[in-house]
Design a protein around this motif. Structure first.
Motif, PDB file in Angstrom:
ATOM      1  N   VAL A 220       0.831  -1.200   0.000  1.00  0.00           N
ATOM      2  CA  VAL A 220       0.000   0.000   0.000  1.00  0.00           C
ATOM      3  C   VAL A 220       0.865   1.249   0.000  1.00  0.00           C
ATOM      4  O   VAL A 220       0.557   2.241  -0.641  1.00  0.00           O
ATOM      5  CB  VAL A 220      -0.945   0.002   1.220  1.00  0.00           C
ATOM      6  CG1 VAL A 220      -1.584   1.364   1.397  1.00  0.00           C
ATOM      7  CG2 VAL A 220      -2.027  -1.052   1.046  1.00  0.00           C
TER       8      VAL A 220
ATOM      9  N   SER B 210       2.041  -0.387 -11.577  1.00  0.00           N
ATOM     10  CA  SER B 210       0.689  -0.387 -11.021  1.00  0.00           C
ATOM     11  C   SER B 210       0.323   1.014 -10.565  1.00  0.00           C
ATOM     12  O   SER B 210       1.181   1.863 -10.355  1.00  0.00           O
ATOM     13  CB  SER B 210       0.596  -1.359  -9.840  1.00  0.00           C
ATOM     14  OG  SER B 210       1.405  -0.917  -8.762  1.00  0.00           O
TER      15      SER B 210
ATOM     16  N   ARG C 295      -3.246   3.277  -8.405  1.00  0.00           N
ATOM     17  CA  ARG C 295      -4.511   3.206  -7.698  1.00  0.00           C
ATOM     18  C   ARG C 295      -5.477   4.313  -8.103  1.00  0.00           C
ATOM     19  O   ARG C 295      -6.549   4.434  -7.542  1.00  0.00           O
ATOM     20  CB  ARG C 295      -4.261   3.316  -6.179  1.00  0.00           C
ATOM     21  CG  ARG C 295      -3.586   2.102  -5.583  1.00  0.00           C
ATOM     22  CD  ARG C 295      -3.271   2.303  -4.103  1.00  0.00           C
ATOM     23  NE  ARG C 295      -2.961   1.022  -3.493  1.00  0.00           N
ATOM     24  CZ  ARG C 295      -3.832   0.264  -2.853  1.00  0.00           C
ATOM     25  NH1 ARG C 295      -5.081   0.666  -2.738  1.00  0.00           N
ATOM     26  NH2 ARG C 295      -3.490  -0.889  -2.336  1.00  0.00           N
TER      27      ARG C 295
ATOM     28  N   LYS D 296      -8.804   2.651  -6.587  1.00  0.00           N
ATOM     29  CA  LYS D 296      -8.302   2.503  -5.223  1.00  0.00           C
ATOM     30  C   LYS D 296      -7.731   1.111  -4.970  1.00  0.00           C
ATOM     31  O   LYS D 296      -7.406   0.756  -3.840  1.00  0.00           O
ATOM     32  CB  LYS D 296      -9.394   2.810  -4.181  1.00  0.00           C
ATOM     33  CG  LYS D 296      -9.647   4.307  -4.009  1.00  0.00           C
ATOM     34  CD  LYS D 296     -10.509   4.602  -2.803  1.00  0.00           C
ATOM     35  CE  LYS D 296     -10.681   6.097  -2.597  1.00  0.00           C
ATOM     36  NZ  LYS D 296      -9.463   6.752  -2.137  1.00  0.00           N
ATOM     37  N   MET D 297      -7.602   0.299  -6.010  1.00  0.00           N
ATOM     38  CA  MET D 297      -6.945  -0.997  -5.913  1.00  0.00           C
ATOM     39  C   MET D 297      -5.617  -0.930  -6.642  1.00  0.00           C
ATOM     40  O   MET D 297      -5.484  -0.238  -7.656  1.00  0.00           O
ATOM     41  CB  MET D 297      -7.822  -2.092  -6.528  1.00  0.00           C
ATOM     42  CG  MET D 297      -9.138  -2.303  -5.823  1.00  0.00           C
ATOM     43  SD  MET D 297     -10.101  -3.607  -6.606  1.00  0.00           S
ATOM     44  CE  MET D 297     -11.600  -3.514  -5.640  1.00  0.00           C
ATOM     45  N   ASP D 298      -4.651  -1.659  -6.134  1.00  0.00           N
ATOM     46  CA  ASP D 298      -3.310  -1.630  -6.703  1.00  0.00           C
ATOM     47  C   ASP D 298      -3.274  -2.544  -7.923  1.00  0.00           C
ATOM     48  O   ASP D 298      -2.989  -3.734  -7.825  1.00  0.00           O
ATOM     49  CB  ASP D 298      -2.309  -2.091  -5.643  1.00  0.00           C
ATOM     50  CG  ASP D 298      -0.888  -1.703  -6.009  1.00  0.00           C
ATOM     51  OD1 ASP D 298      -0.726  -0.853  -6.894  1.00  0.00           O
ATOM     52  OD2 ASP D 298       0.041  -2.248  -5.406  1.00  0.00           O
TER      53      ASP D 298
ATOM     54  N   THR E 186      -6.678  -2.518 -15.245  1.00  0.00           N
ATOM     55  CA  THR E 186      -7.587  -1.415 -14.929  1.00  0.00           C
ATOM     56  C   THR E 186      -8.573  -1.202 -16.070  1.00  0.00           C
ATOM     57  O   THR E 186      -8.162  -0.914 -17.193  1.00  0.00           O
ATOM     58  CB  THR E 186      -6.792  -0.124 -14.685  1.00  0.00           C
ATOM     59  OG1 THR E 186      -5.835  -0.347 -13.643  1.00  0.00           O
ATOM     60  CG2 THR E 186      -7.716   1.008 -14.301  1.00  0.00           C
TER      61      THR E 186
ATOM     62  N   GLY F 125      -3.546  10.500  -4.182  1.00  0.00           N
ATOM     63  CA  GLY F 125      -4.825   9.805  -4.154  1.00  0.00           C
ATOM     64  C   GLY F 125      -5.901  10.466  -3.337  1.00  0.00           C
ATOM     65  O   GLY F 125      -7.033   9.973  -3.282  1.00  0.00           O
TER      66      GLY F 125
ATOM     67  N   SER G 228      -8.337  -2.452   2.948  1.00  0.00           N
ATOM     68  CA  SER G 228      -8.409  -3.283   1.750  1.00  0.00           C
ATOM     69  C   SER G 228      -7.695  -4.588   2.007  1.00  0.00           C
ATOM     70  O   SER G 228      -6.770  -4.666   2.834  1.00  0.00           O
ATOM     71  CB  SER G 228      -7.770  -2.565   0.550  1.00  0.00           C
ATOM     72  OG  SER G 228      -6.399  -2.325   0.781  1.00  0.00           O
TER      73      SER G 228
END
Length: 820
Positions: free
Chosen positions: A140, A157, A159, A163-165, A171, A227, A458
């Motif tokens: 994270v 990667s 987010r 909001k997900m790696d 994506t 973010g 998460s």
């Protein structure tokens, strides 16, 4: 202006783009074959690679050796090397660099190399363990995804969309990244520079210091920093020089899952540099056209022996004139961050930044044209604003972040930021009285504060024998504006727009006191959100989620004797998100996604009250490719945005007596288009970022008023934005004895734009060049030449009395970087 055949135009462009995509895919597969066919370099070479982070050193060594090395950046996170100085064969060089790291290299069947865990020597063959491939999970902590030192034009990667790696391939939306390496190669110093070079994005202006960012036909009105979303206020917010950022991530299309309310065009995420676990420092100095001087000092590393406390500070300053008379920019940046490992599972970050921009001679509204919209025969150095105008900005930011990893692979993150921005301006606008061009003078002061906090957890969970991922979060943000304005009483000055010296004769104004204009605005938004990534099969993933938002906008306005109090409030506004990704093979994935759009607006109707929120739906489908172990990403996307209630400014005669501006809505607008993008290493030593965008937006339903500037029912919406945009920038490090040299350049081309006022800008193409030379492990020099052919063009147009801005003439920038 003849009516365009929209349907045929869109179909022709779509077919053309699909053919281009096929050719591009073939080219990528050809390059992939070239990569695979490249033999490992067996001859000895001389290297001068500095001690420092292992990942950066390995990438540099592989590039100079002419081989492909693939590895997850997390595998080398926190590891260092003593460097490589001397003459070595390939295997010898790898062994020296990896000494003491616990890692080794393995040659793959295609001739490329990958990292593995080094084996301990055993007494007998029976006791030898099989080789284990390195596969590290992403963290994270943002520092695990830094682009600094990778030399790449892409990233593993991000987010920013979900909001997900996830990797770019995973994506289900169009995403781009401008890495640290690309910012350095192109000498990008401001966010404007990044947007101008990002696929599908354009910059338009209300004034010299009021840039608007556009994507897919719509203005972007939100930013994210690490973010965390904040409201984008182009008049006052200073994002500072780019020296404090590791990269800029961009989502094209609605990002409601991240922001709740916002533009359907997309969002921009500025990702700050983070402290490093090893000491590093650099000094960057540059000099360029129009007395453009810049200097930046960046120092980072551990602050205690254990390395559990780390810090980083960046200090930057730019002082530059302009190709236009009287125009200057002075920018100051201070940035510091501390990062502490509170426990082995918890990291705390605290930081602050200060950005100041002094902009003497800034033009409030741009250049005028003839009454029929044709451009004036004037020099690009011509300024229509007197030297006493200015537009100064200052922003102070403090932020904090806590990351915690649980034993079950779940993670928690809480982030908060406070931003305080001030703007002080004095400028001139233009109006026509008979045949005369008359100055209007105004002075405004903005004081804006923003608070934003976000908490999320998460992690994975098991269901029906498969592992999936969930995200839960809450957020809250508040923005408070305090604006005041004044103008002189009885001020009179007639400008001769053809006389370069006319503006210098304008007398300095005496403003009214107290300020006759005041506006206090408070916007508050609270949200809860969730999303899940469900692994139906090894080749099929579904991302689904949504958020609820509580939103309130309160305004108290005084303009002369006219008073108006406005309030808009909505509760539990739901924004859904869904995306499906199907792996066609190990390289390509097809995807489809949709999300709703909800964007409350602070534009006033005639006589007061706020116009209705923008609402609509964002659809997208496409194909993405991940090549050479993620070193190259490609994408092809088709999109459609249906949106209602866009703001349209009315003529001031339709506003209330004391209102300075008022708006209505445009009915319904549909934006369709296609995007093609390539980013990363297309061949050994060869980086590229390139893309093409076709975007057509039209009015489907008429508004109650004629749309000023861009057409009405049945015609294009946003004609001051181009239908076609192509952008490409590339660099290549020469092989063999010339590997100290890096050469490259770029091309940007766009189609014509126009407005209903008769202002037209034809299509144009700009050419840039780049050359770099590495003297040794500490010093490198680079030269950038922009607009090589010295194309005369307007970067943006609007009306006969505002919104027209010359693009930069040919210019150069010479930059030296010293690492110590």
């Amino acid at each position: 202006m003849p009516r365009e055949n929209k349907t045929h135009s869109f179909k022709r462009s779509t077919i053309a783009l699909l053919l281009q995509a096929s050719l591009a895919t073939g080219a990528v597969m050809s390059m992939q074959a070239t990569h695979a066919a490249e033999p490992a370099a067996a001859e000895a070479k001389t290297y001068a690679i500095a001690a420092g982070p292992l990942g950066a050193a390995l990438s540099t060594f592989a590039t100079q050796a002419g081989v492909l090395l693939s590895f997850d950046p997390v595998a080398t996170q926190g590891k260092t090397t003593s460097g490589l100085n001397g003459t070595y064969r390939l295997r010898e060089g790898f062994e020296v660099l990896l000494q003491g790291s616990g890692l080794a290299v393995r040659q793959e069947s295609d001739g490329s190399y990958s990292l593995t865990i080094a084996q301990e020597p055993k007494a007998s063959a029976e006791n030898t363990l099989p080789e284990v491939r390195v596969k590290a999970s992403r963290e994270v902590n943002m520092s695990s995804a830094m682009t600094e030192g990778t030399g790449s034009y892409t990233i593993g990667s991000m987010r920013t969309a979900t909001k997900m790696d996830l990797s770019i391939r995973e994506t289900p939306q169009s995403v781009s990244v401008i890495t640290r390496q690309r910012m350095d190669d192109q000498a990008m110093y401001t966010l404007n520079d990044v947007v101008k070079n990002t696929v599908g994005l354009t910059v338009s202006k209300w004034g010299d210091e009021r840039p608007q960012f556009n994507s897919r036909g719509f203005q972007l009105n939100n930013l994210m920093i690490d973010g965390l979303p904040i409201f984008y206020e182009e008049a006052a917010l200073s994002t500072g020089l780019l020296s404090q950022y590791d990269r800029v991530e961009i989502v094209r299309g609605a990002s409601g899952l991240m922001e709740g309310v916002g533009s359907p065009g997309g969002s921009i995420n500025l990702v700050r540099k983070r402290p490093t676990r090893e000491f590093q420092s650099s000094l960057t100095v540059g000099a360029g056209s129009w007395d453009n001087y810049i200097a930046s000092l960046d120092v980072s590393g551990p602050l205690n022996e254990q390395g559990t406390l780390r810090g980083r500070s960046v200090v930057s300053y730019q002082d530059k004139n302009s190709f236009q008379d009287y125009r200057e920019n002075k920018r100051t940046l201070l940035y510091s961050i501390l990062e502490a490992d509170i426990t082995t599972a918890t990291t705390l970050s605290l930081g602050a930044s200060y950005s100041k921009e002094d902009n003497p001679g800034a033009n409030w509204v741009g250049m005028v044209t003839y009454p029929n919209g044709s451009f004036l025969p004037i020099s690009r150095s011509h300024s229509m604003s007197p030297s006493w105008t200015h537009w100064d900005k200052e922003s102070k930011t403090v932020f904090a972040e806590v990351n915690h990893s649980f034993s079950n692979e779940w993670k928690a993150k809480v982030a908060a930021t406070y931003v305080e921005s001030q703007m002080d301006m004095l400028g001139v606008s233009f109006s026509r009285s008979s045949d005369d061009l008359v100055y209007g003078v105004g002075s405004y002061n903005y004081d804006i504060t923003q608070k934003s906090v976000d908490g999320m957890v998460s992690g994975p969970f098991s269901l029906m024998g498969r592992e999936h991922e969930l995200v839960f979060g809450v957020s809250h943000r508040v923005k408070k504006d305090d604006w005041t304005g004044s103008w002189p009483s009885g001020y009179s000055f007639i400008l001769n727009p053809l006389d370069a010296n006319s503006a210098s004769s304008a007398p300095y104004p005496i403003l009214q006191t107290p300020n006759p204009y005041a506006n206090k605005v408070e916007v508050e938004q609270s949200s809860i959100y969730t999303s899940g990534r469900f692994n139906f099969r090894d080749d099929l993933k579904l991302i689904v989620g949504g958020r609820l938002d509580w939103y309130e906008n309160t305004q108290n306005i005084r303009s002369g004797t006219w008073l108006n109090n406005v309030n808009y409030k909505t509760t539990r506004q739901f924004t859904p998100y869904a995306g499906l990704v199907y792996d066609l093979n190990d390289t390509y994935a097809a995807y489809v996604s949709l999300t709703r759009i909800f964007a409350p607006q602070d534009y006033q109707q005639p006589g007061g009250g706020l116009i209705d929120p923008r609402e609509g739906t964002n659809y997208e489908l496409g194909i993405k490719g991940e090549h050479f172990g993620g070193r190259l990403n490609t994408s092809l996307a088709l999109f459609q945005i249906d949106l209602e209630n866009l703001p349209t400014q009315l003529d001031v005669s339709q506003c209330a007596q004391e209102q300075t501006s008022c708006y209505t809505t445009t009915g319904k607008v549909r934006s369709r288009g296609i995007e093609l993008e390539v980013s990363g290493e297309i061949a050994t030593r060869w980086q590229m970022g390139a893309g093409y965008t076709y975007n057509y937006a039209e009015n489907l339903e008429p508004s109650s008023y004629s749309q000023i500037g861009t057409g009405s029912m049945g015609k294009r919406y946003g004609t001051n934005l181009p239908l076609n945009i192509f952008k490409m920038y590339t660099t290549y490090r020469l092989p063999g004895e010339f590997d100290n040299w890096k050469i490259g350049g770029g091309i940007q081309t766009q189609s014509n734009i126009y407005t209903q006022y008769g202002v037209k800008q034809g299509g144009y193409t700009l050419v840039d060049l780049h050359a770099g030379y590495t003297f040794n492990k500490n010093i490198d020099l680079s030269l950038n030449i922009n607009n090589l052919l010295d194309k005369r063009y307007y970067s943006g147009i609007l009306s006969t009395a505002s919104g027209n801005f010359f693009g930069d003439p040919r210019n150069f920038m010479l930059t030296m970087r010293y690492r110590f």
